[in-house]
Design a protein around this motif. Structure first.
Motif, PDB file in Angstrom:
ATOM      1  N   HIS A 105      53.062 -48.281 -43.233  1.00  0.00           N
ATOM      2  CA  HIS A 105      53.631 -49.339 -44.628  1.00  0.00           C
ATOM      3  C   HIS A 105      55.213 -48.630 -44.763  1.00  0.00           C
ATOM      4  CE1 HIS A 105      50.847 -51.666 -45.865  1.00  0.00           C
ATOM      5  NE2 HIS A 105      50.032 -50.519 -46.901  1.00  0.00           N
ATOM      6  N   GLY A 106      54.945 -47.526 -43.966  1.00  0.00           N
ATOM      7  CA  GLY A 106      56.368 -46.003 -44.142  1.00  0.00           C
ATOM      8  C   GLY A 106      56.648 -45.216 -45.551  1.00  0.00           C
ATOM      9  N   PRO A 107      57.592 -44.247 -45.180  1.00  0.00           N
ATOM     10  CA  PRO A 107      57.166 -43.306 -46.108  1.00  0.00           C
ATOM     11  C   PRO A 107      57.790 -43.661 -47.795  1.00  0.00           C
ATOM     12  CG  PRO A 107      58.494 -42.909 -44.237  1.00  0.00           C
ATOM     13  CD  PRO A 107      58.577 -44.081 -43.794  1.00  0.00           C
ATOM     14  N   GLY A 108      58.262 -44.590 -47.887  1.00  0.00           N
ATOM     15  CA  GLY A 108      58.668 -44.556 -49.413  1.00  0.00           C
ATOM     16  C   GLY A 108      57.020 -44.620 -50.587  1.00  0.00           C
ATOM     17  N   ARG A 145      55.834 -43.294 -35.403  1.00  0.00           N
ATOM     18  CA  ARG A 145      55.801 -42.815 -36.523  1.00  0.00           C
ATOM     19  C   ARG A 145      55.346 -41.845 -37.104  1.00  0.00           C
ATOM     20  NH1 ARG A 145      54.036 -49.092 -38.740  1.00  0.00           N
ATOM     21  NH2 ARG A 145      56.272 -49.922 -37.766  1.00  0.00           N
ATOM     22  N   HIS A 146      54.408 -40.622 -36.245  1.00  0.00           N
ATOM     23  CA  HIS A 146      54.069 -39.609 -36.317  1.00  0.00           C
ATOM     24  C   HIS A 146      55.405 -38.736 -36.492  1.00  0.00           C
ATOM     25  CE1 HIS A 146      51.561 -36.313 -35.376  1.00  0.00           C
ATOM     26  NE2 HIS A 146      50.189 -36.979 -36.555  1.00  0.00           N
ATOM     27  N   THR A 147      55.507 -39.132 -35.395  1.00  0.00           N
ATOM     28  CA  THR A 147      57.307 -37.702 -34.988  1.00  0.00           C
ATOM     29  C   THR A 147      58.424 -37.582 -35.971  1.00  0.00           C
ATOM     30  OG1 THR A 147      56.192 -38.273 -32.474  1.00  0.00           O
ATOM     31  CG2 THR A 147      58.673 -37.443 -33.382  1.00  0.00           C
ATOM     32  N   GLU A 148      58.385 -39.262 -36.554  1.00  0.00           N
ATOM     33  CA  GLU A 148      59.410 -39.373 -37.618  1.00  0.00           C
ATOM     34  C   GLU A 148      59.085 -39.217 -38.722  1.00  0.00           C
ATOM     35  OE1 GLU A 148      60.461 -43.671 -37.297  1.00  0.00           O
ATOM     36  OE2 GLU A 148      61.470 -43.504 -35.698  1.00  0.00           O
ATOM     37  N   SER A 156      47.776 -35.815 -48.342  1.00  0.00           N
ATOM     38  CA  SER A 156      48.129 -35.150 -47.192  1.00  0.00           C
ATOM     39  C   SER A 156      47.986 -36.384 -46.104  1.00  0.00           C
ATOM     40  CB  SER A 156      48.198 -34.214 -46.727  1.00  0.00           C
ATOM     41  OG  SER A 156      47.089 -33.939 -46.469  1.00  0.00           O
ATOM     42  N   TRP A 157      46.325 -36.554 -46.121  1.00  0.00           N
ATOM     43  CA  TRP A 157      46.148 -37.832 -45.247  1.00  0.00           C
ATOM     44  C   TRP A 157      46.240 -39.397 -45.794  1.00  0.00           C
ATOM     45  CZ3 TRP A 157      44.472 -36.398 -40.159  1.00  0.00           C
ATOM     46  CH2 TRP A 157      44.258 -35.734 -39.847  1.00  0.00           C
ATOM     47  N   CYS A 158      46.429 -38.906 -46.752  1.00  0.00           N
ATOM     48  CA  CYS A 158      46.233 -40.721 -46.971  1.00  0.00           C
ATOM     49  C   CYS A 158      47.776 -41.130 -47.974  1.00  0.00           C
ATOM     50  CB  CYS A 158      46.152 -40.828 -48.805  1.00  0.00           C
ATOM     51  SG  CYS A 158      46.170 -42.574 -49.422  1.00  0.00           S
ATOM     52  N   ARG A 159      48.928 -39.841 -47.335  1.00  0.00           N
ATOM     53  CA  ARG A 159      50.054 -40.456 -47.676  1.00  0.00           C
ATOM     54  C   ARG A 159      50.244 -40.686 -45.648  1.00  0.00           C
ATOM     55  NH1 ARG A 159      54.847 -38.322 -50.603  1.00  0.00           N
ATOM     56  NH2 ARG A 159      54.880 -36.666 -49.027  1.00  0.00           N
ATOM     57  N   LEU A 160      49.497 -39.849 -45.069  1.00  0.00           N
ATOM     58  CA  LEU A 160      49.916 -40.163 -43.197  1.00  0.00           C
ATOM     59  C   LEU A 160      49.965 -41.680 -43.808  1.00  0.00           C
ATOM     60  CD1 LEU A 160      50.790 -39.543 -40.629  1.00  0.00           C
ATOM     61  CD2 LEU A 160      48.915 -38.481 -40.019  1.00  0.00           C
ATOM     62  N   ASP A 161      48.712 -42.269 -43.861  1.00  0.00           N
ATOM     63  CA  ASP A 161      48.103 -42.833 -43.423  1.00  0.00           C
ATOM     64  C   ASP A 161      49.226 -44.237 -43.846  1.00  0.00           C
ATOM     65  OD1 ASP A 161      45.761 -45.629 -42.812  1.00  0.00           O
ATOM     66  OD2 ASP A 161      46.389 -45.527 -45.401  1.00  0.00           O
ATOM     67  N   HIS A 219      36.946 -36.061 -50.731  1.00  0.00           N
ATOM     68  CA  HIS A 219      36.718 -36.951 -49.785  1.00  0.00           C
ATOM     69  C   HIS A 219      36.507 -36.884 -48.666  1.00  0.00           C
ATOM     70  CE1 HIS A 219      36.549 -41.079 -47.126  1.00  0.00           C
ATOM     71  NE2 HIS A 219      35.774 -42.176 -48.645  1.00  0.00           N
ATOM     72  N   TYR A 220      37.652 -35.878 -47.783  1.00  0.00           N
ATOM     73  CA  TYR A 220      37.815 -35.935 -46.469  1.00  0.00           C
ATOM     74  C   TYR A 220      38.519 -36.969 -45.522  1.00  0.00           C
ATOM     75  CZ  TYR A 220      36.611 -32.271 -43.030  1.00  0.00           C
ATOM     76  OH  TYR A 220      36.922 -31.151 -42.154  1.00  0.00           O
ATOM     77  N   ASP A 221      38.089 -37.899 -46.148  1.00  0.00           N
ATOM     78  CA  ASP A 221      38.897 -39.175 -45.200  1.00  0.00           C
ATOM     79  C   ASP A 221      39.449 -40.432 -45.380  1.00  0.00           C
ATOM     80  OD1 ASP A 221      39.507 -40.852 -42.734  1.00  0.00           O
ATOM     81  OD2 ASP A 221      37.265 -41.116 -42.163  1.00  0.00           O
ATOM     82  N   TYR A 222      40.165 -39.994 -46.504  1.00  0.00           N
ATOM     83  CA  TYR A 222      40.692 -40.819 -47.951  1.00  0.00           C
ATOM     84  C   TYR A 222      42.144 -41.456 -46.792  1.00  0.00           C
ATOM     85  CZ  TYR A 222      41.750 -42.770 -52.441  1.00  0.00           C
ATOM     86  OH  TYR A 222      42.393 -43.393 -53.173  1.00  0.00           O
ATOM     87  N   TRP A 223      41.842 -43.043 -46.728  1.00  0.00           N
ATOM     88  CA  TRP A 223      42.673 -43.777 -46.163  1.00  0.00           C
ATOM     89  C   TRP A 223      42.200 -44.966 -46.673  1.00  0.00           C
ATOM     90  CZ3 TRP A 223      42.386 -46.945 -42.069  1.00  0.00           C
ATOM     91  CH2 TRP A 223      41.110 -47.793 -41.762  1.00  0.00           C
ATOM     92  N   SER A 224      43.015 -45.942 -46.199  1.00  0.00           N
ATOM     93  CA  SER A 224      43.247 -47.705 -47.023  1.00  0.00           C
ATOM     94  C   SER A 224      42.198 -48.296 -46.435  1.00  0.00           C
ATOM     95  CB  SER A 224      44.250 -48.619 -46.896  1.00  0.00           C
ATOM     96  OG  SER A 224      46.034 -47.340 -47.036  1.00  0.00           O
ATOM     97  N   GLY A 225      41.192 -47.901 -45.462  1.00  0.00           N
ATOM     98  CA  GLY A 225      39.773 -48.673 -44.869  1.00  0.00           C
ATOM     99  C   GLY A 225      38.827 -48.113 -45.886  1.00  0.00           C
ATOM    100  N   ASN A 226      39.111 -46.892 -45.961  1.00  0.00           N
ATOM    101  CA  ASN A 226      37.932 -46.594 -46.614  1.00  0.00           C
ATOM    102  C   ASN A 226      37.790 -47.039 -48.270  1.00  0.00           C
ATOM    103  OD1 ASN A 226      36.228 -45.478 -44.702  1.00  0.00           O
ATOM    104  ND2 ASN A 226      37.405 -43.438 -44.936  1.00  0.00           N
ATOM    105  N   VAL A 227      38.510 -47.609 -48.473  1.00  0.00           N
ATOM    106  CA  VAL A 227      38.680 -48.266 -50.454  1.00  0.00           C
ATOM    107  C   VAL A 227      38.761 -49.560 -50.735  1.00  0.00           C
ATOM    108  CG1 VAL A 227      40.553 -48.127 -52.131  1.00  0.00           C
ATOM    109  CG2 VAL A 227      40.567 -46.373 -50.480  1.00  0.00           C
ATOM    110  N   LEU A 228      37.751 -50.130 -51.310  1.00  0.00           N
ATOM    111  CA  LEU A 228      37.281 -51.766 -51.342  1.00  0.00           C
ATOM    112  C   LEU A 228      38.009 -52.240 -52.738  1.00  0.00           C
ATOM    113  CD1 LEU A 228      33.337 -51.550 -51.330  1.00  0.00           C
ATOM    114  CD2 LEU A 228      35.034 -51.190 -49.274  1.00  0.00           C
ATOM    115  N   TRP A 229      38.918 -53.516 -51.840  1.00  0.00           N
ATOM    116  CA  TRP A 229      39.314 -54.096 -53.196  1.00  0.00           C
ATOM    117  C   TRP A 229      38.607 -55.297 -53.598  1.00  0.00           C
ATOM    118  CZ3 TRP A 229      43.910 -51.836 -54.257  1.00  0.00           C
ATOM    119  CH2 TRP A 229      44.986 -51.009 -54.010  1.00  0.00           C
ATOM    120  N   GLN A 230      38.947 -55.542 -55.444  1.00  0.00           N
ATOM    121  CA  GLN A 230      38.479 -57.389 -55.707  1.00  0.00           C
ATOM    122  C   GLN A 230      39.621 -57.814 -56.210  1.00  0.00           C
ATOM    123  OE1 GLN A 230      34.944 -57.804 -58.304  1.00  0.00           O
ATOM    124  NE2 GLN A 230      34.189 -58.646 -55.980  1.00  0.00           N
TER     125      GLN A 230
END
Length: 305
Positions: free
Chosen positions: A220-223, A281-284, A210-215, A176-187
Motif C-alpha cells: 500500500h505504500g510508506p504512508g 518498491r523494495h529499492t525505493e 519491521s517485517w510488517c512495515r515492509l509488507d 510471530h516471526y512472519d507477521y504480515w497481512s496474509g497471516n492475519v484473519l479478519w471478520q
C-alpha cells in the motif's frame, strides 16, 4: 504440496476429532507457500480443523507444535494444537492439525490505513504476552542469522552488519516471526486471529514491526507503514528505538528473495503486483530508510579495514 490431503490424513483427523467426524469436506485455504493448508469440516459443520502438511523432512511442524502448546491459544487469537505428526509417520508428510479460527486473510482492505491501525494494535497485544509462559521458544535473532548470511545483501548490508549486536541486544518479546497481512484473519473488518506460528520466537519487538512495515510498503505504500507504527506504539505504550535500522534489517534479509513473494500476494488477490513492482518498491524503501538514518549515527566504522 497443492494436492488434496490423502485418505490416511483424513483418517488421522477423524481419530483425533472423535467418532462424530466420520467424513470430511475438504477446502484448500489460500495463502502461504511453505505448507499445504486445508480446512477439514464435518458435513454438519460441528467440527472444523485445519490440516497443515509440510514437505518430507521439514522440521517446521515439530517446532510449530511446541509453539502452539506454549502460547496455548493466546486467549483466542491463535489456533490450538489438535494433533501433530512431525515425522510424517501417518501418511508420509509431516503435519499438524489445529483448531480453526474465524475469519479469512484479507490483503485488499477497503481502507488500508484502518487495517494498518488494527495490525499495529494486534501486534502490540502479541508482544505483551508474559515471557514466563513461553519456555522453549528459540532465539529469533540467532535463527535469522543464517538468513542474513545467505540473503543479506544490498546497499544496507554494511550498516546492518556493523550494528547487528545493537539490534540483537534489545529486550525480547513473543515474536510471530512472519507477521504480515496474509497471516492475519479478519471478520467484518475486525481482526479475529493470527495464524502460521511455525517460526515464533523470542526476539526484540522491532523484528515483527519491521517485517510488517515492509509488507505494508509493498502492498500500500510508506504512508500505511507509518500509520501502523503509530498505532503499534500507542498500543504498546512506548516508542520503538532505531526504527530506520530495523527497517533496514527486514530490507536486507529480503534483498534476494522479495520477487519470490509474488505467488503469495497473487493467491490472496493482489494480482497487480509483479516481481518488477516488488523490486522497485523494495529499492525505493531501502533508499528512503538509508536517507532517514541520523547523520553519522550508524556509520559502519567497525568494519574490517
Amino acid at each position: 504440496m497443492d494436492s488434496p490431503p490423502p485418505p490416511a490424513a483424513l483418517a488421522w483427523a477423524s481419530e483425533l476429532a472423535g467418532p462424530a467426524a466420520g467424513a470430511w469436506a475438504v477446502q484448500r485455504l489460500a495463502g502461504g507457500a511453505h505448507a499445504a493448508t486445508h480446512l477439514l469440516r464435518t458435513p454438519d459443520s460441528s467440527t472444523e480443523l485445519v490440516l497443515r502438511r509440510f514437505p518430507p523432512g521439514d522440521r517446521a511442524p515439530a517446532y510449530e507444535a511446541r509453539v502452539l502448546a506454549a502460547i496455548d491459544g493466546l486467549d483466542g487469537w491463535a489456533p490450538r494444537l489438535a494433533g501433530a505428526d512431525p515425522d510424517g509417520l501417518r501418511f508420509g508428510e509431516p503435519a499438524v492439525l489445529i483448531t480453526r479460527l474465524p475469519g479469512h486473510a484479507d490483503i485488499t482492505p477497503a481502507c488500508p490505513e484502518t487495517a494498518a491501525e488494527q495490525l499495529g494494535r494486534a501486534l502490540a497485544r502479541i508482544h505483551s504476552v508474559p515471557l514466563a509462559r513461553l519456555s522453549g521458544l528459540r532465539d529469533g535473532m540467532a535463527a535469522s542469522a543464517s538468513v542474513t548470511r545467505s540473503a543479506g545483501r544490498g546497499p544496507a548490508a554494511p550498516v546492518l552488519a556493523a550494528h547487528a549486536d545493537r539490534l540483537a541486544g534489545r529486550p525480547p518479546v513473543l515474536t510471530h516471526y512472519d507477521y504480515w497481512s496474509g497471516n492475519v484473519l479478519w471478520q467484518h473488518d475486525v481482526i479475529t486471529g493470527i495464524v502460521d506460528w511455525s517460526g515464533a520466537s523470542l526476539a526484540p519487538r522491532g523484528f515483527d514491526v519491521s517485517w510488517c512495515r515492509l509488507d505494508l510498503v509493498l502492498l500500500h505504500g510508506p504512508g500505511t507503514a507509518e500509520v501502523f507504527l503509530t498505532a503499534y506504539q500507542e498500543a504498546a505504550g512506548e516508542k520503538l528505538s532505531d526504527v530506520a535500522l530495523w527497517d533496514l534489517f527486514a530490507l536486507t534479509n529480503s534483498y534476494r528473495t522479495v520477487e519470490t513473494w509474488v505467488p503469495n500476494y497473487h493467491d490472496l488477490g493482489r494480482t497487480d503486483l509483479t516481481a518488477a513492482k516488488l523490486r522497485q518498491r523494495h529499492t525505493e524503501w531501502t533508499e528512503d530508510r538509508l536517507a532517514r538514518l541520523p547523520e553519522n549515527s550508524y556509520e559502519p566504522c567497525d568494519r574490517p579495514r
